[in-house]
Design an enzyme around this catalytic site. Structure first.
Site, PDB file in Angstrom:
ATOM      1  N   LEU A 214       0.809  -1.216   0.000  1.00 27.37           N
ATOM      2  CA  LEU A 214       0.000   0.000   0.000  1.00 27.37           C
ATOM      3  C   LEU A 214       0.842   1.265   0.000  1.00 27.37           C
ATOM      4  O   LEU A 214       0.391   2.312  -0.452  1.00 27.37           O
ATOM      5  CB  LEU A 214      -0.934   0.012   1.225  1.00 27.37           C
ATOM      6  N   GLY A 215       2.052   1.187   0.529  1.00 25.85           N
ATOM      7  CA  GLY A 215       2.901   2.377   0.586  1.00 25.85           C
ATOM      8  C   GLY A 215       3.871   2.293   1.732  1.00 25.85           C
ATOM      9  O   GLY A 215       4.062   1.242   2.350  1.00 25.85           O
ATOM     10  N   GLY A 216       4.517   3.420   2.022  1.00 29.01           N
ATOM     11  CA  GLY A 216       5.505   3.486   3.091  1.00 29.01           C
ATOM     12  C   GLY A 216       5.043   4.404   4.195  1.00 29.01           C
ATOM     13  O   GLY A 216       4.407   5.434   3.946  1.00 29.01           O
TER      14      GLY A 216
ATOM     15  N   THR B 127       6.179   5.945   8.411  1.00 30.88           N
ATOM     16  CA  THR B 127       7.291   6.652   9.036  1.00 30.88           C
ATOM     17  C   THR B 127       8.511   5.762   9.159  1.00 30.88           C
ATOM     18  O   THR B 127       9.637   6.205   8.954  1.00 30.88           O
ATOM     19  CB  THR B 127       6.863   7.146  10.431  1.00 30.88           C
ATOM     20  N   TYR B 128       8.286   4.513   9.490  1.00 31.18           N
ATOM     21  CA  TYR B 128       9.420   3.635   9.739  1.00 31.18           C
ATOM     22  C   TYR B 128       9.455   2.405   8.841  1.00 31.18           C
ATOM     23  O   TYR B 128      10.350   1.585   8.979  1.00 31.18           O
ATOM     24  CB  TYR B 128       9.401   3.158  11.201  1.00 31.18           C
ATOM     25  N   GLY B 129       8.495   2.216   7.966  1.00 32.98           N
ATOM     26  CA  GLY B 129       8.534   1.013   7.156  1.00 32.98           C
ATOM     27  C   GLY B 129       7.475   1.004   6.073  1.00 32.98           C
ATOM     28  O   GLY B 129       6.915   2.038   5.707  1.00 32.98           O
ATOM     29  N   GLU B 130       7.196  -0.194   5.551  1.00 33.07           N
ATOM     30  CA  GLU B 130       6.227  -0.369   4.475  1.00 33.07           C
ATOM     31  C   GLU B 130       4.921  -0.919   5.031  1.00 33.07           C
ATOM     32  O   GLU B 130       4.900  -1.592   6.063  1.00 33.07           O
ATOM     33  CB  GLU B 130       6.786  -1.317   3.414  1.00 33.07           C
TER      34      GLU B 130
ATOM     35  N   LYS C 100       2.035  -3.397   8.859  1.00 31.20           N
ATOM     36  CA  LYS C 100       3.155  -2.463   8.738  1.00 31.20           C
ATOM     37  C   LYS C 100       4.429  -3.212   9.092  1.00 31.20           C
ATOM     38  O   LYS C 100       4.578  -3.728  10.195  1.00 31.20           O
ATOM     39  CB  LYS C 100       2.962  -1.268   9.672  1.00 31.20           C
TER      40      LYS C 100
ATOM     41  N   ASP D   5       1.655  14.756  14.148  1.00 31.28           N
ATOM     42  CA  ASP D   5       1.824  14.684  12.688  1.00 31.28           C
ATOM     43  C   ASP D   5       0.469  14.598  11.998  1.00 31.28           C
ATOM     44  O   ASP D   5       0.252  13.751  11.130  1.00 31.28           O
ATOM     45  CB  ASP D   5       2.702  13.490  12.321  1.00 31.28           C
TER      46      ASP D   5
END
Length: 833
Positions: free
Chosen positions: A23-25, A27-30, A46, A137
């Site tokens: 799905l995407g990346g 803050t710290y991973g995929e 995640k 954030d």
């Protein structure tokens, strides 16, 4: 690795879930979409790669926050797994994606939709703040929507506990464009509290209304600097008439500069905008329907109104009238023009090889011209027909065969123009020199010097009247020199009115390309294609182009505007159009905003000129634009792969603007833009008239100087600027003083030179009917090419075009080495060869 939370399972999550897609990346991973093998429910996994010495306390903090947060507006947590140095966090799957993903397709949200989203986010923040937690954030990318239209807060990678001793955070973290002023100034003001999330929500509301946060085209470090200034004013909605008074007030209240006066999330829930009746999930379901069926709603267009794009009058594909080698070898009929090519002192050369060699890409400015003067090379004129004085002319070669059998042509064959090829022009081939004259081989035997792979113009067709064919001239003694062909033809019969060119190498195929900015649009030429073809990429008048990192910057449009293009996207769109030809429709009407390959740079309408200069060692290159009443300075920001605004100076520029160039000096943080030049005072060769970005006020020299002929300012090194003025070329420092170490810092031109360029450590001067090559820092004329039947024109500072004096069409040539990227941005053309 630190001790992991006991609630984290030490087994492979893929035993319980099937990974479906990435799905995407985060803050710290995929993040992956997955399905529970037992229940069939969809979840989001995640994945974070861990190293043995990694501190997992930050990740444990995110897991702890997720575990302890149970609220309808916060993503649900399902568990965590640690397996093979990878930490997997399983959470609720939101099928519609983030609000950022949605508005990039649908366009801006309606006021009611924004109101509903803000209410749901405020409910989630009120719960978080009651649990003594800060999100830190809040932005469109971290607000998720599920298929039922429900709003969820996600990405707690930078959240923090608000304990009794941690009421004021002392860490600098978050996204600058959404960041509260007290967070940006944490080192000065001593900390912040949960009210920073309220500020971020106000910025997010503007983002949903205007498709980007305020100052998004400004460098993030510049944004942080602006927010720490005492005179910083909170942003507001741009279009006052489009939004209600309640929405404007909501923005004003959430963006209260002082955190002490900023209301809490609980208090904001009573605001008129989010407490009005009619806010329900149906508003978001309508948005999701628009997402799934984008054709139903109005087109998103661009941030600003688009100019109507008309079908171009010129073909999208233009083929060269003569096939040319993929290596840029000139056509053999180049020999049929009577060019006067004078060999001057120090220019004895050996016969070149008959094929060119591709060289690895090199940055022009990475090699000092003065250093190149002392280098030696065995490369010679391996790509060009070299006219020589009659007294030095060796025996002429036979005319070029037209790929007919040897019996069809005799020794007296005529050229295409009905005339014998002039004997003053020769072409040399590689091979060992003959030791002594000897009879030629019979027709069935190959020549020891010419093979079937040699250039056709070098073939010697057998003759029934001659006992032996003429021999190639012997090799002369090698003279080590730097340089290659003066001009190398790439394209015949170009109908474009070219203004500017740029070089680009395809990241996958490594093919070298030329990008041409012309009256008819932006075209591309693949130098590795067997048949030279110009293909249209962008159908709009373009006067300036510059490529960097697969991004093309251009000055395009009937009303000039600075554009940013994805070169790979332009190529993909070209292939799509070629495979499925349809009526010409503006690309902004067909593509989602996030997939747009051509976007306007904000507030650059009416830009008159652009220039680029290398930045400091720690930063990217600078781009400067001349607007009607101001000068803007942008800098390349690699993390975002785009140019961002650094400074803007209000200043009335002269008309016409004959000089516009950036000058960078050693140790200077920001460049100065030169808008004029005049003769200097004692101790200075020239006086630059500059606008400075670093000072509080710009400085401008006297602009009343009138020049005899063209004026050009080009910085070729950090400490060397090349100035063409009043019929001579001066080599000076950025301060205007003569460059030390040069025998002749001023070179008087013998012709009415219109433009100059630095090529391979030598100075190339272009005038109406020819090209001159001068030694750097001396008055020694090394080489000259002149033809009164041709008209040469330099496109920008290092680019060349040459056309016939009557025909509007031209041929594209490269001055200098035919395969170096430095010469790839110098284009020339000749008609009638």
């Amino acid at each position: 690795m630190d001790v992991v939370d006991p609630d984290i399972f030490n087994r492979d999550p893929r035993d319980h879930y099937d990974l479906l897609q990435r799905l995407g990346g985060g803050t710290y991973g995929e993040v992956f979409k997955a399905r529970d093998k037992v229940s069939g429910d969809l979840v989001a996994l995640k994945m974070v790669k861990m190293e043995p010495d990694d501190d997992v306390s930050t990740l444990q903090k995110e897991i702890l926050i997720l575990k302890t947060c149970r609220h309808a507006n916060i993503v649900a947590y399902h568990g965590s797994y640690l397996w093979l140095q990878k930490l997997w966090i399983c959470m609720e799957f939101c099928g519609a994606g983030s609000l950022q993903d949605i508005y990039q397709v649908t366009g801006s949200l309606s006021e009611l939709q924004i109101s509903y989203v803000c209410r749901e986010v405020l409910q989630g923040l009120a719960y978080l703040h009651s649990q003594k937690k800060i999100h830190r954030d809040i932005k469109g990318a971290n607000i998720l929507i599920n298929d039922a239209g429900e709003v969820r807060l996600a990405d707690f990678g930078i959240s923090a506990q608000i304990g009794a001793t941690l009421a004021r955070r002392l860490s600098f973290i978050g996204t600058p464009y959404w960041m509260a002023p007290e967070v940006a100034a944490v080192a000065l003001k001593g900390g912040y509290n949960e009210l920073c999330d309220i500020w971020s929500l106000g910025i997010t509301a503007i983002e949903l209304a205007e498709l980007q946060p305020p100052l998004f085209d400004v460098h993030p470090l510049r944004v942080l600097f602006l927010m720490t200034k005492s005179g910083y004013q909170p942003p507001r909605l741009k279009e006052k008439g489009k939004w209600s008074a309640a929405f404007h007030n909501f923005i004003k209240v959430t963006l209260t500069k002082s955190p002490k006066k900023r209301p809490s999330a609980t208090k904001m829930l009573s605001h008129q905008l989010v407490s009005q009746p009619g806010l329900n999930r149906g508003l978001i379901l309508d948005l999701l329907d628009k997402l799934k069926n984008p054709g139903k709603g109005p087109s998103i267009g661009d941030i600003e109104d688009e100019e109507p794009e008309l079908p171009p009058a010129i073909p999208r594909r233009i083929r060269s009238t003569h096939r040319s080698s993929s290596l840029g070898i000139p056509d053999a009929d180049c020999c049929r023009r009577h060019m006067e090519f004078r060999k001057l002192r120090g220019m004895e050369t050996r016969p070149p090889a008959n094929t060119a060699r591709l060289q690895p890409p090199r940055d022009l400015r990475s090699s000092s011209p003065r250093k190149q003067l002392s280098e030696s090379s065995d490369d010679d004129y391996d790509d060009v027909d070299i006219p020589t004085p009659a007294e030095d002319t060796p025996p002429p070669l036979p005319p070029k065969p037209k790929f007919r059998s040897p019996s069809d042509e005799g020794p007296g064959s005529m050229g295409d123009d009905g005339q014998l090829s002039p004997g003053v022009l020769v072409r040399c081939a590689s091979g060992p020199p003959p030791n002594s004259p000897r009879p030629g081989p019979p027709p069935s035997t190959s020549s020891p010097h010419l093979t079937a792979h040699s250039e056709p113009s070098l073939w010697n067709p057998p003759s029934r009247e001659l006992d032996k064919p003429p021999l190639l001239p012997p090799k002369k003694e090698k003279m080590k020199r730097k340089g290659c062909a003066l001009l190398v033809k790439l394209f015949n019969g170009c109908p474009l009115r070219i203004h500017s060119t740029a070089a680009w190498t395809h990241p996958s195929t490594k093919d070298q390309h030329l990008l041409l900015g012309a009256e008819e649009g932006i075209f591309i030429l693949n130098r590795n294609d067997q048949e030279a073809t110009l293909e249209m990429l962008f159908p709009s008048r373009t006067t300036w182009v510059y490529s960097i990192n697969n991004v093309l910057m251009s000055l395009s449009g009937k009303t000039p505007h600075l554009y940013s293009h994805s070169i790979l996207g332009l190529l993909e769109r070209k292939e799509t159009r070629a495979g499925n030809p349809i009526a010409h429709i503006s690309p902004h009407r067909l593509l989602a905003r996030k997939n747009m390959v051509s976007t306007k740079i904000q507030d650059t309408k009416g830009c008159r000129a652009c220039c680029v200069a290398e930045g400091a060692s720690s930063g990217g290159p600078f781009l400067c634009g001349a607007l009607e009443t101001s000068v803007v300075l942008l800098q390349w920001y690699q993390p975002m792969n785009k140019f961002l605004l650094v400074r803007q100076v209000l200043f009335p520029l002269p008309t016409p603007l004959s000089v516009f160039a950036l000058l960078t000096g050693p140790g200077s943080e920001l460049p100065a833009v030169c808008i004029g030049v005049s003769p200097g005072r004692p101790g200075k060769s020239v006086l630059f008239h500059t606008v400075r970005f670093g000072a509080l006020s710009c400085w401008l020299g006297e602009m009343s100087t009138e020049h005899r002929g063209p004026v050009q300012v080009t910085q070729v090194e950090e400490d060397m600027v090349m100035v063409l003025m009043d019929g001579s070329v001066k080599l000076v420092t950025p301060e205007g003083s003569p460059v030390r170490g040069l025998r002749t810092p001023e070179i008087p031109m013998t012709e009415a030179v219109e433009a100059v360029a630095m090529v391979g450590g030598q100075l190339q001067a272009f005038w109406k009917h020819g090209v001159q090559v001068w030694a750097l820092g001396s008055d020694q004329l090394l080489q000259e090419l002149r033809d009164p039947t041709l008209t040469f024109r330099l496109l920008g500072s290092p680019r060349l075009e040459c056309s016939g004096t009557i025909s509007p069409h031209c041929n594209l040539l490269l001055p200098g080495s035919s395969n170096s990227p430095a010469s790839a941005s110098r284009v020339a053309g000749i008609t009638g060869l």
